[in-house]
Design a protein around this motif. Structure first.
Motif, short mmCIF file in Angstrom:
data_model
loop_
_atom_site.label_atom_id
_atom_site.label_comp_id
_atom_site.label_asym_id
_atom_site.label_seq_id
_atom_site.Cartn_x
_atom_site.Cartn_y
_atom_site.Cartn_z
N PRO A 214 0.85 -1.20 0.00
CA PRO A 214 0.00 0.00 0.00
C PRO A 214 0.88 1.25 0.00
O PRO A 214 2.03 1.20 0.44
CB PRO A 214 -0.79 -0.14 1.32
N PRO A 215 0.36 2.38 -0.52
CA PRO A 215 1.16 3.61 -0.54
C PRO A 215 1.55 4.01 0.88
O PRO A 215 0.80 3.82 1.83
CB PRO A 215 0.21 4.63 -1.18
N ALA A 216 2.73 4.56 0.99
CA ALA A 216 3.23 4.96 2.31
C ALA A 216 2.39 6.10 2.88
O ALA A 216 2.06 7.05 2.17
CB ALA A 216 4.70 5.41 2.18
N LYS A 217 2.01 5.96 4.12
CA LYS A 217 1.24 7.00 4.78
C LYS A 217 2.16 8.13 5.20
O LYS A 217 3.32 7.92 5.52
CB LYS A 217 0.52 6.44 6.01
N ARG A 218 1.59 9.35 5.21
CA ARG A 218 2.39 10.49 5.65
C ARG A 218 2.70 10.35 7.14
O ARG A 218 1.83 9.98 7.93
CB ARG A 218 1.64 11.79 5.39
N GLU A 219 3.92 10.64 7.49
CA GLU A 219 4.33 10.52 8.88
C GLU A 219 3.61 11.59 9.71
O GLU A 219 3.57 12.76 9.33
CB GLU A 219 5.84 10.68 9.00
N ARG B 171 -0.90 14.98 16.03
CA ARG B 171 -1.45 13.97 15.12
C ARG B 171 -1.70 14.51 13.72
O ARG B 171 -2.52 13.97 12.98
CB ARG B 171 -2.77 13.39 15.68
N ARG B 172 -0.99 15.54 13.34
CA ARG B 172 -1.07 16.08 11.99
C ARG B 172 0.17 15.68 11.21
O ARG B 172 1.22 15.40 11.80
CB ARG B 172 -1.21 17.61 12.02
N PRO B 173 0.09 15.65 9.86
CA PRO B 173 1.30 15.37 9.08
C PRO B 173 2.42 16.33 9.44
O PRO B 173 2.17 17.51 9.71
CB PRO B 173 0.83 15.58 7.63
N LEU B 174 3.64 15.83 9.46
CA LEU B 174 4.77 16.64 9.90
C LEU B 174 4.93 17.91 9.08
O LEU B 174 5.42 18.94 9.60
CB LEU B 174 6.06 15.82 9.84
N THR B 175 4.53 17.86 7.81
CA THR B 175 4.68 19.05 6.97
C THR B 175 3.74 20.18 7.35
O THR B 175 3.96 21.33 6.97
CB THR B 175 4.45 18.68 5.49
N VAL B 176 2.67 19.86 8.08
CA VAL B 176 1.71 20.89 8.50
C VAL B 176 1.49 20.84 10.01
O VAL B 176 0.42 21.17 10.51
CB VAL B 176 0.36 20.75 7.75
N ALA C 217 -0.64 29.45 12.64
CA ALA C 217 0.11 28.52 11.79
C ALA C 217 -0.84 27.53 11.12
O ALA C 217 -0.71 27.24 9.93
CB ALA C 217 1.16 27.79 12.62
N LEU C 218 -1.80 26.99 11.89
CA LEU C 218 -2.77 26.04 11.35
C LEU C 218 -3.55 26.67 10.19
O LEU C 218 -3.72 26.05 9.14
CB LEU C 218 -3.73 25.60 12.45
N CYS C 219 -4.02 27.89 10.40
CA CYS C 219 -4.80 28.57 9.34
C CYS C 219 -3.94 28.81 8.11
O CYS C 219 -4.40 28.62 6.98
CB CYS C 219 -5.35 29.89 9.88
N ASN C 220 -2.71 29.24 8.32
CA ASN C 220 -1.82 29.49 7.18
C ASN C 220 -1.54 28.20 6.40
O ASN C 220 -1.51 28.21 5.17
CB ASN C 220 -0.51 30.10 7.67
N PHE C 221 -1.33 27.10 7.13
CA PHE C 221 -1.11 25.81 6.47
C PHE C 221 -2.32 25.43 5.61
O PHE C 221 -2.18 25.03 4.46
CB PHE C 221 -0.87 24.70 7.50
N GLN C 222 -3.51 25.54 6.19
CA GLN C 222 -4.72 25.12 5.49
C GLN C 222 -4.99 26.01 4.27
O GLN C 222 -5.38 25.52 3.21
CB GLN C 222 -5.92 25.17 6.44
N LEU C 223 -4.78 27.31 4.42
CA LEU C 223 -5.00 28.23 3.30
C LEU C 223 -4.01 27.97 2.17
O LEU C 223 -4.34 28.05 0.99
CB LEU C 223 -4.90 29.68 3.78
N ALA C 224 -2.77 27.65 2.55
CA ALA C 224 -1.74 27.35 1.55
C ALA C 224 -2.04 26.06 0.79
O ALA C 224 -1.55 25.86 -0.32
CB ALA C 224 -0.37 27.27 2.22
#
Length: 243
Positions: free
Chosen positions: A20-25, A31-36, A209-216
């Motif tokens: 299966p495709p690798a899940k995002r860490e 509990r959010r992806p490390l990138t966000v 930061a959360l809002c900026n991540f989601q908007l981006a």
């Protein structure tokens, strides 16, 4: 199905990866992806406060992926933060909650005719001890339900934040122009009651930061339901006008 068709099917199947495709860490804390992940925007050390935040969370809020209560949990000392989940609360379910309900320094953030403007309360330096600030975490109907189902909650004083500043939680639709998210309510309350304006900015960095991540990543800025209705943009109004 002839042999050529069958052969084509096997070729397509052979292109499907066996694993299966690798899940995002995911971050182990938020509990959010490390990138966000918003954890790097938390205070380096728990913020030192005398007051405590008590969150009574409706089960429906726990399921939301963009809830803000965890931002408070990781920003405040453990002894100054309590989160309980359920539809009904009483002093019998938790000793700390029992102490909150019986303390004269406890308040619940709940608007109403008897609610006191939070800015009229003395700061902890004058009061010499911290406050217990109870926040009902959920949608407005859920918060009303939590309040209605707890007789002990009705016995402690109500406070409200009469802030003219719009919510910075722009990726979620608020019911009114003055409505605030859980972390914003706590941040403003602590900044006022502790007499430390810098607490607000420190507590709201993860939210920004959360809002900026989601908007981006394609999220749209949300106006409040009140704003949409006032300007004829609410879904129900549009559907009515088009029918």
């Amino acid at each position: 199905m002839n042999f050529d068709d069958l052969n084509g099917v096997f070729q397509e199947l052979s292109c499907i990866p066996a694993d299966p495709p690798a899940k995002r860490e995911l971050c182990t804390r938020c509990r959010r992806p490390l990138t966000v992940c918003w954890c790097p925007f938390l205070p380096r050390e728990p913020l030192q406060v005398k007051s405590s935040i008590i969150i009574l969370q409706h089960p429906g809020e726990e399921k939301r992926c963009l809830r803000t209560a965890p931002m408070l949990e990781y920003s405040l000392p453990k002894e100054n933060f309590l989160l309980l989940k359920g539809r009904r609360f009483s002093s019998g379910i938790n000793e700390k909650l029992k102490a909150v309900f019986s303390s004269p320094n406890s308040f619940v953030c709940y608007p109403g005719p008897d609610a006191v403007d939070i800015e009229t309360l003395p700061t902890v330096d004058v009061n010499h001890e911290g406050y217990n600030i109870v926040i009902l975490d959920g949608t407005w109907p859920q918060a009303k339900s939590l309040y209605a189902n707890c007789d002990e909650l009705k016995k402690i004083k109500q406070i409200q934040i009469n802030s003219k500043v719009a919510s910075e939680y722009v990726i979620r639709t608020q019911p009114t122009e003055k409505a605030l998210s859980t972390v914003e309510t706590a941040a403003i309350a602590l900044a006022i009651l502790e007499g430390k304006p810098n607490l607000k900015d420190a507590l709201l960095q993860p939210l920004k930061a959360l809002c900026n991540f989601q908007l981006a990543h394609g999220a749209e800025t949300h106006q409040s339901k009140e704003f949409l209705i006032k300007n004829g943009l609410h879904k129900s109004q549009i559907q009515y006008c088009s029918s």
